[in-house]
Motif scaffolding. Structure first.
Motif, short mmCIF file in Angstrom:
data_model
loop_
_atom_site.label_atom_id
_atom_site.label_comp_id
_atom_site.label_asym_id
_atom_site.label_seq_id
_atom_site.Cartn_x
_atom_site.Cartn_y
_atom_site.Cartn_z
N VAL A 1 20.74 -26.46 42.78
CA VAL A 1 20.48 -27.69 42.03
C VAL A 1 19.44 -27.44 40.95
O VAL A 1 19.58 -27.88 39.81
N GLY B 1 19.63 -27.58 36.52
CA GLY B 1 18.65 -28.21 35.64
C GLY B 1 18.05 -27.25 34.65
O GLY B 1 17.95 -27.55 33.46
N SER C 1 20.24 -25.87 31.81
CA SER C 1 20.47 -26.73 30.66
C SER C 1 19.39 -26.51 29.60
O SER C 1 19.62 -26.79 28.42
N ILE C 2 18.23 -26.01 30.00
CA ILE C 2 17.20 -25.70 29.01
C ILE C 2 17.50 -24.36 28.34
O ILE C 2 17.07 -24.09 27.23
N GLY D 1 23.44 -35.41 28.93
CA GLY D 1 22.55 -35.79 30.03
C GLY D 1 23.33 -36.22 31.26
O GLY D 1 23.05 -35.79 32.38
N VAL E 1 25.26 -33.19 32.90
CA VAL E 1 24.38 -32.28 33.64
C VAL E 1 23.93 -32.92 34.95
O VAL E 1 23.94 -32.29 36.01
N SER E 2 23.58 -34.22 34.87
CA SER E 2 23.14 -34.90 36.10
C SER E 2 24.25 -34.95 37.12
O SER E 2 24.03 -34.70 38.32
N ALA F 1 24.70 -31.67 38.78
CA ALA F 1 23.67 -31.38 39.77
C ALA F 1 23.92 -32.17 41.05
O ALA F 1 23.82 -31.63 42.17
N ILE F 2 24.27 -33.45 40.91
CA ILE F 2 24.50 -34.27 42.10
C ILE F 2 25.70 -33.75 42.88
O ILE F 2 25.69 -33.67 44.10
N ASP G 1 24.84 -30.71 44.78
CA ASP G 1 24.05 -31.09 45.95
C ASP G 1 24.98 -31.56 47.07
O ASP G 1 24.85 -31.13 48.23
#
Lengths: 249, 224
Positions: free
Chosen positions: B152, B156, B159-160, B189, B192-193, B196-197, B200
């Protein structure tokens, strides 16, 4: 044997430090700071960076710990699982995504950056406060009630000191994430050391890049260390032994 | 507000490519980190001093801010010709992943109850088979939860990584901010979120499946 090894290690670290300093001077890292124009600009950036961090962090600590305490009171206890769930979900969402989404809602600027940092750092603080207050054994509170302490005294003298190790860990995590994410504040026009780092990446200038990165890294490490020491002061003596022994295993 | 859905539908094929890049970075670094982290976690269980040192070293890497670590990777790797792109991104992510994987492996192996180990010895298991047949299966759920944290976190930080030219979904955010195209920013945004979810949830499921029958709690049994 062991003593000799330790002495050798000291010499080794010293040599390493000299080597790193030599390398840095070779690539012109120190000349970067000698330039009066650069230096002035750099100090402004440094100031902006810690302005972002301190504003957002103090707001987040006050709100996070306050909300955590509020959700553990009898009257609001039914909301606590929801708050914990939302905080858990928030922890999976990448910081850049939070930054991007709040930028598209509130536009660019310093206020948006502080708001983003606030949202990012409130999550671990709130979560740890909730967990810390929840995990206090009910028998302790029963005993306090039996002693005739008032509700406020139970909170201040029993619950908060007992939850303090976990709350401080939350603040530590939040602080470190906050310092790192503040460097991304440049992307939405908030200035800070991010400006030095990203400019360094774009123009491929190593000393500028390092001048941006090193303070960010060392301030994060330093804050981590500082809060570690602070926890020794803030955690009551009786809990410290238990705390360190559980951490050791 | 929902203009970003239009954006996603219109640019679907490009977004698919970016997602592919993103997942490539995430999985390559996760794979390398597992290859290093789990053996390291197993090795340090016998040596408490080394364990403390390794874990505090991993903790230092974890404390370093991501963009600063990317910045630090560039001058180190650029003499080798890998200053920009996927290599510094993956190597920074591998360093980040060490802490959750090593710590969880170490703690899980340390916390196996003594009587179980004695029982294993009692039925005549050798050191290797004690490790492979008893310790690792018992520690597996905890190890996987470390891998889940790492994965996870990778999504994040990857993405940077677009700012050092590694591609991925961060490109949408980067380009969107530069062009002030809010649909693009929100699309990046949100995607990417969601990624990640989703990661998870998937790894949470794997964690539950991998838990040995004997140490499942009642609730997990009913759920499975």
């Amino acid at each position: 044997m062991n003593m000799a090894f330790k002495k050798f290690l000291g010499v080794f670290y010293g040599l390493l430090l000299i080597a790193v300093g030599y390398l840095l001077s070779q690539i012109g890292f120190f000349e970067f700071f000698m330039d009066p124009w650069e230096r002035e600009d750099y100090i402004i950036k440094l100031y902006e960076h810690f302005e972002l961090v301190l504003y957002s962090m103090s707001l987040a600590i006050i709100t996070g710990v306050g909300c955590g305490i509020l959700f553990s009171r009898e009257r609001f206890k039914r909301f606590a699982p929801y708050a914990e769930y939302i905080a858990g979900l928030g922890q999976t969402i990448p910081t850049l995504a939070i930054l991007a989404l709040s930028m598209s809602l509130f536009g660019i600027g310093k206020t948006t950056a502080i708001f983003t940092l606030f949202v990012i750092s409130i999550i671990p603080i709130l979560r740890n406060t909730l967990v810390g207050l929840k995990e206090i054994s009910p028998s302790l509170i029963d005993a306090a009630e039996g002693l005739g302490l008032r509700k406020r005294d139970i909170l201040l003298k029993i619950e908060l000191p007992n939850a303090m190790p976990i709350i401080i860990t939350g603040i530590r995590v939040a602080f470190v994430i906050n310092i790192g994410t503040a460097a991304l504040g440049y992307l939405i026009g908030a200035g800070g050391l991010g400006e030095v780092i990203f400019t360094g990446i774009q123009v491929q200038e190593t000393n500028r890049l390092l001048a941006g990165c090193l303070p960010v890294i060392f301030s994060a490490l330093f804050i981590d260390y500082l809060l570690d020491i602070l926890s020794l002061v803030l955690i009551p003596k009786g809990l410290q032994l238990q705390h360190s022994s559980t951490e050791g295993t | 507000m929902f203009g970003f859905v239009d954006y996603i539908v219109k640019n679907f094929s490009e977004i698919l490519i970016l997602t592919g890049e993103h997942l490539t970075i995430v999985f390559i670094s996760l794979f390398i980190a597992i290859l290093i982290g789990i053996p390291a976690g197993i090795l340090i269980t016998n040596n408490e001093k080394a364990a403390k040192k390794v874990i505090s070293l991993a903790n230092i890497f974890m404390t370093m801010p991501s963009i600063a670590l990317f910045g630090l990777m560039m001058p180190i790797l650029s003499p080798l010709g890998y200053g920009l792109g996927m290599v510094p991104a993956v190597s920074a992510l591998v360093l980040y992943n060490q802490l959750p994987i090593i710590r969880n492996t170490y703690v899980a192996l340390k916390n196996i109850p003594r009587p179980i180990l004695h029982a294993g010895r009692g039925i005549g298991l050798s050191n290797t088979s004690l490790l492979l047949q008893l310790k690792i299966p018992l520690a597996l759920p905890y190890i996987i939860s470390g891998i889940r944290n790492a994965a996870v976190m990778n999504i994040g930080i990857a993405s940077i990584a677009c700012y050092i030219g590694a591609g991925g979904l961060g490109v949408l955010i980067q380009q969107g901010i530069n062009r002030l195209n809010y649909d693009m920013v929100i699309a990046g945004g949100v995607l990417v979120s969601l990624l990640a979810i989703l990661m998870d949830l998937v790894l949470n499921y794997v964690e539950k499946k991998m838990t040995p029958e004997g140490i499942r709690t009642q609730k997990q049994k009913r759920g499975a």
